[in-house]
Enzyme design. Structure first.
Site, PDB file in Angstrom:
ATOM      1  N   THR A   1       0.355 -12.157 -19.368  1.00 47.39           N
ATOM      2  CA  THR A   1       0.927 -12.407 -20.693  1.00 47.39           C
ATOM      3  C   THR A   1       0.081 -11.790 -21.818  1.00 47.39           C
ATOM      4  OG1 THR A   1      -0.159 -14.552 -20.680  1.00 47.39           O
ATOM      5  CG2 THR A   1       2.161 -14.507 -20.036  1.00 47.39           C
ATOM      6  N   GLY A   2      -1.107 -11.300 -21.487  1.00 49.95           N
ATOM      7  CA  GLY A   2      -1.943 -10.662 -22.507  1.00 49.95           C
ATOM      8  C   GLY A   2      -1.503  -9.234 -22.764  1.00 49.95           C
ATOM      9  N   LYS A   3      -2.198  -8.578 -23.723  1.00 53.41           N
ATOM     10  CA  LYS A   3      -1.810  -7.232 -24.136  1.00 53.41           C
ATOM     11  C   LYS A   3      -1.936  -6.234 -22.975  1.00 53.41           C
ATOM     12  CE  LYS A   3      -3.546  -3.844 -27.332  1.00 53.41           C
ATOM     13  NZ  LYS A   3      -4.960  -3.591 -27.351  1.00 53.41           N
TER      14      LYS A   3
ATOM     15  N   HIS B   1     -23.473   2.580 -19.678  1.00 59.36           N
ATOM     16  CA  HIS B   1     -23.365   1.821 -18.437  1.00 59.36           C
ATOM     17  C   HIS B   1     -24.675   1.091 -18.162  1.00 59.36           C
ATOM     18  CE1 HIS B   1     -19.963   4.395 -16.488  1.00 59.36           C
ATOM     19  NE2 HIS B   1     -19.481   3.404 -17.200  1.00 59.36           N
TER      20      HIS B   1
ATOM     21  N   TYR C   1     -10.761  10.440 -15.127  1.00 62.61           N
ATOM     22  CA  TYR C   1      -9.500  11.015 -15.636  1.00 62.61           C
ATOM     23  C   TYR C   1      -9.698  12.515 -15.846  1.00 62.61           C
ATOM     24  CZ  TYR C   1      -9.469   6.185 -17.570  1.00 62.61           C
ATOM     25  OH  TYR C   1      -9.608   4.845 -17.789  1.00 62.61           O
TER      26      TYR C   1
ATOM     27  N   GLU D   1     -23.869   9.532 -11.770  1.00 62.74           N
ATOM     28  CA  GLU D   1     -24.643   9.649 -12.997  1.00 62.74           C
ATOM     29  C   GLU D   1     -26.086   9.268 -12.719  1.00 62.74           C
ATOM     30  OE1 GLU D   1     -22.029   7.078 -15.173  1.00 62.74           O
ATOM     31  OE2 GLU D   1     -23.261   5.313 -14.855  1.00 62.74           O
TER      32      GLU D   1
END
Lengths: 386, 291
Positions: free
Chosen positions: B17-19, B247, B159, B209
């Protein structure tokens, strides 16, 4: 952007020795009964048996070697030591206070720590039969991969210690302490609890002669002491950095001419690396992904506009949860409202990237298709780097 | 095949129900993922984006057969939500949130292992098996189905790199974000073992990394007999030592944490190691040709 020195270099949640010892004592670890003073005159009010150790309360790791720990034989010497340490700086950090403790006569010094380790999937216990300043150059410590604190087994640690620690009483003391430190780490959200040196006294007792405890900053919501450490740290930061931290922006100031505004730690580093390979220097590591809002981006621009070292602003964001068409609209608003004339280079991609691209173009702003292209453009505008 | 997630996976979104929950309900479904349920305590009976909402994961599992979960709750409630999913019998739990206390990540990891389930996270966009299903908020256009298994410590970098692979015609079997925190659910070594066992995965790409030891686990795999071809990118060559780069795990605390040491160790293990993002696709091409 000036690189911070002194306390700003250290984690905000690294506790000072006296704070760490207070926490150790609270779970039953034996520590010397010391007193904290802020000025030489305060030594007169203490009931001490001499000799004492006078110890500057700073975060710097090389404190011992830098003369931050002094043995004083009487009150006069202790006062002189306090005055001298309070006026000194250790790796750029001025002590906020000085800890005065009875001098403990150690038979020998061990090293013991509990720390978070990705490879262990949780906590590891590290023990070395030779502690103190020798730990740096000596053999690597014995290692017990515990994982979750509930997985700790005394008999496993005993087996590991048996090969290196001949004294059975010391082994048992270390096993008992390791369990206490694990419980402390788990219940009070510590990522490192290090005792170095851990003194072995003549009668075999173990005393924590120093304490280096790092708390988990993400646990501030459930531990007021951690929230207080973070708040105290912020008071000592330059205003621009404090505002970024309060807005949830991840900022590490560097000293370059390319003002990089980015999203995500990995992409931010990837862009920094391309800038470096092109002969330039990033002005900062600035990751806005935790606050991709008009306020967050405006703050980032303010920071870089006001930094005289920054010649060009490079906005490089590849958004997933961040809707890029919204970011593009924010960028258009920011560019329209700004009076500064530093050039800005955009490379926006990710969720709803096509709309973002259109929004920028409609307002006469270029959106570079590739990170390499954007970095090259920023380098050219900055004057080709060094 | 693929790892962890495929077109048969039945998804429950905790905190639907959250965004972010609403966004993913739409976005996952649009990608063809079987989103069968959502949960929100005390709000059973609702519907969000056409998905039935239950008050507990146990109810959602009983009613819909959900076997995988995407958890969108704030950090203070995350441990409870992940433990609830595991105890309801969920086999794959993704917690994308960042800012999670490490002690809670340790407990999540231990609880998943004790049940033989997989926990992915924290601090990750999730995972995607292109053309089959996605369980996270990565931009779908970056991916296409193929034989490259991708493991990433960073969301946005995954991505960027997946987009480059896709543009180069190098499709992916699964792209899994293992997360940027030091203690992970599925870690690099475990993800590598899964890709090694997956017949659809022909080669492995690892996006790492500075800081931490995951890259050394990868090198150990690549040196072993019968290892699949491995390419890797390590970011952070321009990062100064002693500073945490966003991070929690990205910190050069010792020599082994550094960019140079990791690249050297990977190359010594015959990994095609890229020093910058620009070099990764060429390095992979050297291993697998044009895919």
């Amino acid at each position: 952007m000036t690189r911070p020195r002194g306390r700003a270099f250290y984690s905000p949640v690294l506790m000072l020795e006296y704070e760490g010892k207070r926490l150790l004592r609270s779970v039953g670890v034996r520590v010397p009964e010391g007193a904290l003073v802020g000025a030489a005159a305060e030594v007169d009010g203490l009931s001490l048996s001499y000799p004492v150790a006078v110890k500057a309360q700073v975060r710097s790791g090389g404190r011992g070697k830098a003369g931050g720990v002094v043995r004083a034989e009487d009150a006069g010497a202790a006062k002189a030591a306090v005055a001298r340490l309070m006026a000194s700086a250790f790796d750029g950090e001025r002590p906020a206070s000085v800890l005065v403790e009875p001098w403990v006569a150690a038979e020998r010094e061990l090293y013991l720590s509990v720390t978070v380790d990705g490879g262990a999937g949780g906590f590891v216990v590290l023990v070395s039969p030779r502690g103190g300043v020798e730990i740096e150059g000596g053999a690597p410590p014995l290692r017990y991969d515990v994982g979750a604190p509930a997985a700790f087994r005394a008999h496993r640690l005993r087996e590991i210690l048996a090969a290196a620690e001949p004294d059975a009483a010391v082994r048992e003391g270390v096993v008992r302490l390791a369990r206490l430190l694990l419980r402390l780490a788990a219940t009070r959200d510590c990522t490192t609890v290090e005792i170095n040196p851990l003194f072995v006294l003549a009668e075999g007792a173990l005393v924590a002669a120093d304490a280096k405890i790092v708390r988990d900053e993400w646990a501030a919501f459930r531990d007021g002491e951690i929230a207080a450490l973070i708040a105290e740290d912020r008071r000592h930061r330059p205003e621009a950095i404090r505002r970024c931290l309060e807005a949830g922006l991840m900022l590490v100031p560097l000293e370059g001419e390319i003002g990089l505004i980015s999203g995500g730690a990995g992409m931010t580093m990837a862009a920094m690396d391309l800038i470096a390979r092109a002969g330039g220097r990033p002005a900062c590591f600035l990751d806005c992904s935790a606050n991709p809002t008009p306020a967050g981006y405006r703050l980032s621009f303010d920071l870089l506009e006001s930094d005289p070292g920054v010649k060009v602003i490079l906005v490089s964001i590849f958004g997933g949860a961040t809707q890029m068409e919204r970011v593009a609209r924010v960028m258009v608003d920011i560019v329209a409202a700004r009076t500064a004339r530093k050039p800005v280079v955009f490379r926006l991609n990710g969720t709803n990237a096509e709309e973002a691209d259109e929004t920028l173009k409609r307002h006469g702003l270029d959106n570079h298709a590739t990170l390499e292209g954007a970095v090259a453009a920023a380098m050219a505008l900055a004057g080709g780097g060094r | 095949m693929s790892i962890l997630l495929d077109d048969k996976s039945a998804i429950v979104i905790q905190g639907i129900t959250g965004k972010m929950g609403r966004f993913s309900a739409r976005d996952l479904t649009a990608y063809g993922t079987r989103v069968v349920a959502g949960t929100a305590p005390g709000r059973g009976g609702l519907e969000v984006e056409g998905t039935p909402v239950f008050s507990s994961v146990a109810e959602a599992v009983a009613e819909t057969g959900a076997d995988s979960s995407l958890v969108y709750v704030p950090a203070p409630s995350a441990l409870d939500a992940v433990l609830e999913a595991l105890e309801a019998g969920i086999r794959l739990v993704v917690y994308p949130g960042d800012g999670l206390p490490v002690a809670d990540a340790v407990e999540m990891r231990a609880a998943a292992r004790a049940r033989g389930a997989a926990f992915v996270g924290p601090n990750t966009p999730g995972l995607i098996s292109p053309g089959k299903a996605k369980l996270g908020f990565m931009p779908s256009f970056c991916y296409r189905r193929g034989g490259i298994g991708v493991i990433s410590r960073s969301g946005s970098l995954s991505y960027e790199v997946s987009h480059r692979l896709t543009q180069a015609g190098l499709g992916q079997s699964t792209v899994v974000g293992i997360g940027g925190d030091p203690v992970k659910g599925v870690n690099a070594a475990e993800a590598v073992a899964m890709f090694d066992a997956d017949p659809e995965t022909a080669a492995i790409v690892y996006l790492g990394e500075i800081g931490g030891g995951d890259e050394y686990d990868l090198a150990r795999y690549a040196q072993g007999p019968g290892a699949k071809p491995v390419a890797a990118l390590v970011v952070g060559l321009a990062s100064p030592p002693g500073r945490k780069m966003g991070h929690a795990g990205a910190l050069i605390g010792s020599r082994a944490d550094s960019h140079a040491a990791k690249i050297a160790a990977l190359r010594a293990a015959s990994v095609a190691a890229a020093e910058t993002v620009s070099e990764l696709v060429p390095a992979l091409r050297g291993l697998v040709g044009t895919g």
